[in-house]
Design a protein around this motif. Sequence first.
Motif, mmCIF file in Angstrom:
data_model
loop_
_atom_site.group_PDB
_atom_site.id
_atom_site.type_symbol
_atom_site.label_atom_id
_atom_site.label_comp_id
_atom_site.label_asym_id
_atom_site.label_seq_id
_atom_site.Cartn_x
_atom_site.Cartn_y
_atom_site.Cartn_z
ATOM 1 N N ALA A 210 0.736 -1.132 0.178
ATOM 2 C CA ALA A 210 -0.061 -0.011 -0.120
ATOM 3 C C ALA A 210 0.778 1.207 0.027
ATOM 4 N N THR A 211 0.833 2.186 -0.956
ATOM 5 C CA THR A 211 1.845 3.250 -1.191
ATOM 6 C C THR A 211 1.275 4.382 -0.277
ATOM 7 N N LYS A 212 -0.183 4.880 0.123
ATOM 8 C CA LYS A 212 -0.447 5.594 0.809
ATOM 9 C C LYS A 212 -0.420 7.076 0.176
ATOM 10 N N GLU A 213 0.767 7.959 0.770
ATOM 11 C CA GLU A 213 1.219 9.099 0.222
ATOM 12 C C GLU A 213 2.397 8.987 -0.571
ATOM 13 N N GLY A 214 2.936 7.730 -0.771
ATOM 14 C CA GLY A 214 4.511 7.529 -1.167
ATOM 15 C C GLY A 214 4.251 6.894 -2.831
ATOM 16 N N ARG A 215 5.243 6.344 -3.109
ATOM 17 C CA ARG A 215 5.491 5.759 -4.464
ATOM 18 C C ARG A 215 6.632 4.678 -4.384
ATOM 19 N N ARG B 239 5.885 0.476 -11.448
ATOM 20 C CA ARG B 239 5.925 1.505 -10.448
ATOM 21 C C ARG B 239 4.648 1.738 -10.083
ATOM 22 N N LEU B 240 4.451 1.938 -8.612
ATOM 23 C CA LEU B 240 3.219 2.058 -8.166
ATOM 24 C C LEU B 240 2.872 3.464 -7.705
ATOM 25 N N ASN B 241 1.865 4.068 -8.064
ATOM 26 C CA ASN B 241 1.663 5.287 -7.860
ATOM 27 C C ASN B 241 1.338 5.731 -6.348
ATOM 28 N N GLN B 242 0.825 6.984 -6.032
ATOM 29 C CA GLN B 242 0.182 7.170 -4.588
ATOM 30 C C GLN B 242 -0.981 6.435 -4.425
ATOM 31 N N HIS B 243 -1.441 6.202 -3.242
ATOM 32 C CA HIS B 243 -2.779 5.418 -3.064
ATOM 33 C C HIS B 243 -2.964 4.425 -4.031
ATOM 34 N N THR B 244 -2.033 3.550 -4.153
ATOM 35 C CA THR B 244 -2.193 2.313 -4.705
ATOM 36 C C THR B 244 -2.060 0.938 -3.953
ATOM 37 N N ARG B 245 -2.782 0.132 -4.135
ATOM 38 C CA ARG B 245 -2.692 -1.140 -3.388
ATOM 39 C C ARG B 245 -2.552 -2.449 -4.292
ATOM 40 N N VAL B 246 -1.829 -3.065 -4.099
ATOM 41 C CA VAL B 246 -1.342 -4.349 -4.821
ATOM 42 C C VAL B 246 -1.148 -5.638 -3.969
ATOM 43 N N THR B 247 -1.322 -6.845 -4.478
ATOM 44 C CA THR B 247 -0.905 -7.763 -3.799
ATOM 45 C C THR B 247 0.026 -8.763 -4.857
ATOM 46 N N LEU B 248 1.226 -9.093 -4.341
ATOM 47 C CA LEU B 248 2.098 -9.808 -5.234
ATOM 48 C C LEU B 248 1.747 -11.229 -5.084
ATOM 49 N N ARG C 123 2.338 -12.921 -11.162
ATOM 50 C CA ARG C 123 1.070 -12.633 -10.840
ATOM 51 C C ARG C 123 0.760 -11.692 -10.058
ATOM 52 N N LEU C 124 -0.025 -10.783 -10.206
ATOM 53 C CA LEU C 124 -0.484 -9.735 -9.047
ATOM 54 C C LEU C 124 -1.842 -9.286 -9.394
ATOM 55 N N THR C 125 -2.376 -8.513 -8.089
ATOM 56 C CA THR C 125 -3.792 -8.283 -8.316
ATOM 57 C C THR C 125 -3.484 -6.947 -7.679
ATOM 58 N N VAL C 126 -4.300 -5.958 -8.564
ATOM 59 C CA VAL C 126 -4.310 -4.092 -8.382
ATOM 60 C C VAL C 126 -5.883 -4.230 -7.891
ATOM 61 N N MET C 127 -5.968 -3.803 -6.505
ATOM 62 C CA MET C 127 -7.130 -3.638 -5.941
ATOM 63 C C MET C 127 -7.379 -1.974 -6.316
ATOM 64 N N ASN C 128 -6.644 -1.104 -6.181
ATOM 65 C CA ASN C 128 -6.961 0.401 -6.489
ATOM 66 C C ASN C 128 -5.643 1.139 -6.613
ATOM 67 N N GLY C 129 -5.672 2.367 -7.311
ATOM 68 C CA GLY C 129 -4.532 2.834 -7.632
ATOM 69 C C GLY C 129 -4.068 2.748 -9.237
ATOM 70 N N ALA C 130 -2.689 3.306 -9.417
ATOM 71 C CA ALA C 130 -2.153 3.361 -10.559
ATOM 72 C C ALA C 130 -0.916 2.407 -10.627
ATOM 73 N N GLN D 99 -0.033 1.273 -18.589
ATOM 74 C CA GLN D 99 -0.286 1.602 -17.038
ATOM 75 C C GLN D 99 -1.763 0.994 -16.888
ATOM 76 N N ILE D 100 -2.038 0.536 -15.706
ATOM 77 C CA ILE D 100 -3.564 0.404 -15.346
ATOM 78 C C ILE D 100 -3.834 1.310 -14.174
ATOM 79 N N ILE D 101 -4.941 1.688 -14.409
ATOM 80 C CA ILE D 101 -5.423 2.589 -13.309
ATOM 81 C C ILE D 101 -6.900 2.011 -12.684
ATOM 82 N N VAL D 102 -6.978 1.740 -11.449
ATOM 83 C CA VAL D 102 -8.381 1.071 -11.046
ATOM 84 C C VAL D 102 -8.729 1.856 -9.852
ATOM 85 N N ASP D 103 -10.095 2.317 -10.204
ATOM 86 C CA ASP D 103 -10.627 2.931 -8.921
ATOM 87 C C ASP D 103 -12.042 2.284 -8.563
#
Length: 177
Positions: free
Chosen positions: A89-94, A106-115, A120-127, A158-162
């Motif tokens: 979870a990147t919160k305010e970081g990258r 590269r995971l942008n701010q406010h991104t949450r992924v599972t490795l 394989r990885l899962t993008v729950m939200n973010g970029a 790039q994948i962006i999920v909201d």
Amino acid sequence: LAARNSWRRSLEPDRRARRMSNPMRLAAVIALLTVAALVWMALFSHDVGTSVVVARISTVQGATEVRSASGQLASIKPDQVMRAGAQIATKEGRVALQLGETLSLRLNQHTRVTLDDVDRLTVMNGAVYVDSGGLNAATALQISTPAGEVRHQGTQFQIIVDDSSTQISVREGQVIL
């Protein structure tokens, strides 16, 4: 009566011997249960330390955290190894991380992924920006999103999920959804 008393006295040492053997029996049962518990833990517990290494952190900027497969929460540091099941979870970081030899994320701010695994990885939200290393790159990657599975064919994308959508932007090459 004398014979009976004599007979009872002759049985006394056996009774004492049986009483003395009970602590030995208890110790044997405890030892057996301990060995069984250790074997069970070795076979069936999923220790994060023994799970598969899927990535290495390249750079970190700002507030970020990782939750291991066992639920342990920690800050992310450069050169840190990420294991299967880790949730970033990147919160305010990258965060920038390397998967295999050629694939970088590269995971942008406010991104949450599972490795999930090495590929394989899962993008729950973010970029998430993916650089696959080109057409000749051997590293396969499947990304799960709410819209479906995304696979690359030697590209940068790039994948962006909201909450309401999943957007895929391809820089060059192609992806399969």
